[in-house]
Design a protein around this motif. Sequence first.
Motif, PDB file in Angstrom:
ATOM      1  N   VAL A 102      -5.526   2.592   2.053  1.00 52.11           N
ATOM      2  CA  VAL A 102      -5.105   1.701   0.966  1.00 52.11           C
ATOM      3  C   VAL A 102      -4.538   0.450   1.600  1.00 52.11           C
ATOM      4  CG1 VAL A 102      -3.606   1.428  -1.031  1.00 52.11           C
ATOM      5  CG2 VAL A 102      -4.638   3.658  -0.544  1.00 52.11           C
ATOM      6  N   ALA A 103      -5.042  -0.705   1.172  1.00 49.33           N
ATOM      7  CA  ALA A 103      -4.637  -1.978   1.778  1.00 49.33           C
ATOM      8  C   ALA A 103      -4.641  -3.072   0.729  1.00 49.33           C
ATOM      9  CB  ALA A 103      -5.575  -2.355   2.919  1.00 49.33           C
ATOM     10  N   THR A 104      -3.798  -4.065   0.929  1.00 51.12           N
ATOM     11  CA  THR A 104      -3.846  -5.237   0.054  1.00 51.12           C
ATOM     12  C   THR A 104      -5.146  -5.990   0.318  1.00 51.12           C
ATOM     13  OG1 THR A 104      -2.637  -6.534   1.696  1.00 51.12           O
ATOM     14  CG2 THR A 104      -1.345  -5.480  -0.050  1.00 51.12           C
ATOM     15  N   ARG A 105      -5.566  -6.771  -0.648  1.00 50.70           N
ATOM     16  CA  ARG A 105      -6.847  -7.467  -0.545  1.00 50.70           C
ATOM     17  C   ARG A 105      -6.897  -8.373   0.686  1.00 50.70           C
ATOM     18  NH1 ARG A 105      -5.668  -8.589  -6.295  1.00 50.70           N
ATOM     19  NH2 ARG A 105      -6.577  -6.865  -7.499  1.00 50.70           N
ATOM     20  N   ASP A 106      -5.771  -8.999   1.034  1.00 52.19           N
ATOM     21  CA  ASP A 106      -5.785  -9.907   2.173  1.00 52.19           C
ATOM     22  C   ASP A 106      -5.651  -9.178   3.501  1.00 52.19           C
ATOM     23  OD1 ASP A 106      -3.221  -9.140   1.653  1.00 52.19           O
ATOM     24  OD2 ASP A 106      -2.394 -11.151   1.445  1.00 52.19           O
ATOM     25  N   ALA A 107      -5.489  -7.861   3.475  1.00 48.87           N
ATOM     26  CA  ALA A 107      -5.394  -7.087   4.715  1.00 48.87           C
ATOM     27  C   ALA A 107      -6.645  -6.272   4.984  1.00 48.87           C
ATOM     28  CB  ALA A 107      -4.176  -6.164   4.668  1.00 48.87           C
ATOM     29  N   VAL A 108      -7.616  -6.338   4.077  1.00 48.76           N
ATOM     30  CA  VAL A 108      -8.815  -5.510   4.217  1.00 48.76           C
ATOM     31  C   VAL A 108      -9.559  -5.831   5.508  1.00 48.76           C
ATOM     32  CG1 VAL A 108     -11.109  -5.069   3.264  1.00 48.76           C
ATOM     33  CG2 VAL A 108      -9.119  -5.044   1.775  1.00 48.76           C
ATOM     34  N   GLY A 109      -9.660  -7.096   5.856  1.00 44.49           N
ATOM     35  CA  GLY A 109     -10.376  -7.485   7.067  1.00 44.49           C
ATOM     36  C   GLY A 109      -9.785  -6.873   8.317  1.00 44.49           C
TER      37      GLY A 109
ATOM     38  N   ALA B  33       0.828  -1.201   0.000  1.00 41.22           N
ATOM     39  CA  ALA B  33       0.000   0.000   0.000  1.00 41.22           C
ATOM     40  C   ALA B  33       0.870   1.261   0.000  1.00 41.22           C
ATOM     41  CB  ALA B  33      -0.931  -0.003   1.209  1.00 41.22           C
ATOM     42  N   VAL B  34       1.951   1.242   0.798  1.00 41.07           N
ATOM     43  CA  VAL B  34       2.865   2.387   0.823  1.00 41.07           C
ATOM     44  C   VAL B  34       3.469   2.617  -0.560  1.00 41.07           C
ATOM     45  CG1 VAL B  34       5.028   3.281   1.764  1.00 41.07           C
ATOM     46  CG2 VAL B  34       3.410   2.119   3.271  1.00 41.07           C
ATOM     47  N   VAL B  35       3.937   1.536  -1.169  1.00 40.28           N
ATOM     48  CA  VAL B  35       4.570   1.647  -2.490  1.00 40.28           C
ATOM     49  C   VAL B  35       3.556   2.117  -3.530  1.00 40.28           C
ATOM     50  CG1 VAL B  35       5.683   0.350  -4.338  1.00 40.28           C
ATOM     51  CG2 VAL B  35       6.335  -0.055  -1.952  1.00 40.28           C
ATOM     52  N   ALA B  36       2.333   1.583  -3.470  1.00 38.57           N
ATOM     53  CA  ALA B  36       1.302   1.982  -4.430  1.00 38.57           C
ATOM     54  C   ALA B  36       0.994   3.470  -4.312  1.00 38.57           C
ATOM     55  CB  ALA B  36       0.034   1.161  -4.201  1.00 38.57           C
ATOM     56  N   LEU B  37       0.885   3.971  -3.093  1.00 37.79           N
ATOM     57  CA  LEU B  37       0.603   5.390  -2.903  1.00 37.79           C
ATOM     58  C   LEU B  37       1.767   6.249  -3.385  1.00 37.79           C
ATOM     59  CD1 LEU B  37      -1.151   5.239   0.573  1.00 37.79           C
ATOM     60  CD2 LEU B  37      -2.141   6.201  -1.512  1.00 37.79           C
ATOM     61  N   ARG B  38       2.976   5.830  -3.073  1.00 42.80           N
ATOM     62  CA  ARG B  38       4.128   6.616  -3.508  1.00 42.80           C
ATOM     63  C   ARG B  38       4.254   6.622  -5.028  1.00 42.80           C
ATOM     64  NH1 ARG B  38       8.515   4.750   1.181  1.00 42.80           N
ATOM     65  NH2 ARG B  38       7.711   6.171   2.798  1.00 42.80           N
ATOM     66  N   SER B  39       3.828   5.532  -5.665  1.00 44.18           N
ATOM     67  CA  SER B  39       3.860   5.507  -7.128  1.00 44.18           C
ATOM     68  C   SER B  39       2.853   6.502  -7.708  1.00 44.18           C
ATOM     69  CB  SER B  39       3.568   4.101  -7.647  1.00 44.18           C
ATOM     70  OG  SER B  39       2.223   3.715  -7.383  1.00 44.18           O
ATOM     71  N   ALA B  40       1.844   6.848  -6.908  1.00 44.98           N
ATOM     72  CA  ALA B  40       0.867   7.863  -7.312  1.00 44.98           C
ATOM     73  C   ALA B  40       1.259   9.235  -6.770  1.00 44.98           C
ATOM     74  CB  ALA B  40      -0.517   7.484  -6.808  1.00 44.98           C
ATOM     75  N   GLU B  41       2.484   9.336  -6.252  1.00 39.72           N
ATOM     76  CA  GLU B  41       3.027  10.584  -5.705  1.00 39.72           C
ATOM     77  C   GLU B  41       2.223  11.069  -4.506  1.00 39.72           C
ATOM     78  OE1 GLU B  41       3.420  13.428  -8.841  1.00 39.72           O
ATOM     79  OE2 GLU B  41       4.997  12.307  -9.870  1.00 39.72           O
ATOM     80  N   ILE B  42       1.829  10.107  -3.676  1.00 42.25           N
ATOM     81  CA  ILE B  42       1.095  10.401  -2.447  1.00 42.25           C
ATOM     82  C   ILE B  42       1.855   9.777  -1.287  1.00 42.25           C
ATOM     83  CG2 ILE B  42      -1.070  10.097  -1.183  1.00 42.25           C
ATOM     84  CD1 ILE B  42      -2.374   9.643  -3.976  1.00 42.25           C
ATOM     85  N   GLU B  43       2.189  10.561  -0.305  1.00 50.33           N
ATOM     86  CA  GLU B  43       2.869  10.044   0.878  1.00 50.33           C
ATOM     87  C   GLU B  43       1.834   9.814   1.975  1.00 50.33           C
ATOM     88  OE1 GLU B  43       5.898   8.446   3.051  1.00 50.33           O
ATOM     89  OE2 GLU B  43       5.963   9.131   0.955  1.00 50.33           O
ATOM     90  N   PRO B  44       1.658   8.567   2.408  1.00 46.50           N
ATOM     91  CA  PRO B  44       0.660   8.304   3.452  1.00 46.50           C
ATOM     92  C   PRO B  44       1.049   8.966   4.763  1.00 46.50           C
ATOM     93  CG  PRO B  44       2.019   6.360   3.080  1.00 46.50           C
ATOM     94  CD  PRO B  44       2.380   7.349   2.000  1.00 46.50           C
ATOM     95  N   ALA B  45       0.055   9.471   5.470  1.00 45.77           N
ATOM     96  CA  ALA B  45       0.321  10.090   6.765  1.00 45.77           C
ATOM     97  C   ALA B  45       0.650   9.049   7.824  1.00 45.77           C
ATOM     98  CB  ALA B  45      -0.894  10.908   7.200  1.00 45.77           C
ATOM     99  N   VAL B  46       0.080   7.846   7.657  1.00 47.40           N
ATOM    100  CA  VAL B  46       0.256   6.776   8.635  1.00 47.40           C
ATOM    101  C   VAL B  46       0.383   5.462   7.886  1.00 47.40           C
ATOM    102  CG1 VAL B  46      -0.806   5.552  10.573  1.00 47.40           C
ATOM    103  CG2 VAL B  46      -1.115   8.013  10.365  1.00 47.40           C
ATOM    104  N   TYR B  47       1.236   4.583   8.374  1.00 47.04           N
ATOM    105  CA  TYR B  47       1.327   3.255   7.758  1.00 47.04           C
ATOM    106  C   TYR B  47       1.388   2.150   8.796  1.00 47.04           C
ATOM    107  CZ  TYR B  47       6.276   4.609   8.262  1.00 47.04           C
ATOM    108  OH  TYR B  47       7.477   5.085   8.733  1.00 47.04           O
ATOM    109  N   VAL B  48       0.891   2.412   9.994  1.00 45.31           N
ATOM    110  CA  VAL B  48       0.722   1.384  11.021  1.00 45.31           C
ATOM    111  C   VAL B  48      -0.673   1.518  11.617  1.00 45.31           C
ATOM    112  CG1 VAL B  48       3.168   1.205  11.608  1.00 45.31           C
ATOM    113  CG2 VAL B  48       1.756   2.881  12.788  1.00 45.31           C
ATOM    114  N   ALA B  49      -1.244   0.387  12.067  1.00 38.88           N
ATOM    115  CA  ALA B  49      -2.561   0.381  12.725  1.00 38.88           C
ATOM    116  C   ALA B  49      -3.600   1.141  11.902  1.00 38.88           C
ATOM    117  CB  ALA B  49      -2.462   0.969  14.127  1.00 38.88           C
ATOM    118  N   GLY B  50      -3.651   0.811  10.612  1.00 35.65           N
ATOM    119  CA  GLY B  50      -4.498   1.573   9.694  1.00 35.65           C
ATOM    120  C   GLY B  50      -5.959   1.630  10.086  1.00 35.65           C
TER     121      GLY B  50
END
Length: 255
Positions: free
Chosen positions: A232-239, A198-215
Motif C-alpha cells: 500500500v503506497a500513496t500515489r506519489d510513492a508508487v514509482g 499507507a500505515v494509517v490506511a491499513l490500520r484503519s482497515a484493522e491490518i497491521e503491516p509487516a513492514v513499513y520501510v523499503a517497501g
Amino acid sequence: MVEVLEDKRTATTLRVLVEIAERQPAVSQSEIADAVGVTNQAISEYIQDLIEDGYVTSEARSRYRITNEGVDWLYRTVREMQVFSEHVTDDLLGGPPEDAAIAAADLAAGETVTLRMVDGLPYADPDAEGAATGETTRAAAAGEAVGVTGFEGVIELDPGHVTVRQVPPVRVDESVDTDALATAATDADLVVAAGVEAVVALRSAEIEPAVYVAGGAVAAAAAERGLDVLVVATRDAVGRVTDPLRDRAVSYDVA
C-alpha cells in the motif's frame, strides 16, 4: 532446465525480442539479423510469429513495438534465466558450502533431505520428493535450524506476485476504501506499507503491516521467494515501489 536453454528457437526469439526493444519503433531487420546471426528471411519470419503471438505490433513497414504481453514474456524468461544463473553461481561454483534450512522433522546428521520453500522459508524434509536435495551437516529436531550441504537440483518455486494499491496522500482530502484494502490483504501472504499514509490506511482497515520501510525492495525479495505481496503506497510513492520490482523482473500490478 530453463526453456530458453533447451530450445534454440526460444533462445533466438528472446534475442530478436530484445533487439526490437532496443531499436523500436524504427527496426531494421538486417541489423537484427546481423546481431543474432541469422538470415533476413529468418528474422522476418520470427517477427511475423511474434506479431501473431501478440508480443509485437506492426505500425508500418520496419516500425514495430513490443506489446505488454511481449514485455511480460521477456520478464518471465529472463527471470527463469536469472534463477538458473544464481543456482549455478551461488550453489555450484562459488556459493557457501553449507546453507541453513528449517528441519521439517527430526533429522540425523548426514541424512538426505529435500529442500522446499514454505511461506518464503527453506525447509529440509526427509520425506518429501522434489528436484532439490542435500545432506544435513548435523542432527536437528523438528523446527530447529539445520545446515545442509551437497546441494543438487533447484528448489521448485513459483515466484510470487506483487499488488500495489494506491491511497491518497495526506494533502488530498479523499477517503480510503478500507473494505478494498481488507479484501486485497486477504489474498496476500505479506502486507507492506510505503509511507505514513499507507500505515494509517491499513490500520484503519484493522491490518497491521509487516513492514513499513523499503517497501519495493522488501516486496521484490518476498516475491522471489514465492510470496504474494500487497504493497500500500500513496500515489506519489508508487514509482519508488515499482522501480525495484522492475529491476528484479518481479510480476506486479498497480491498482
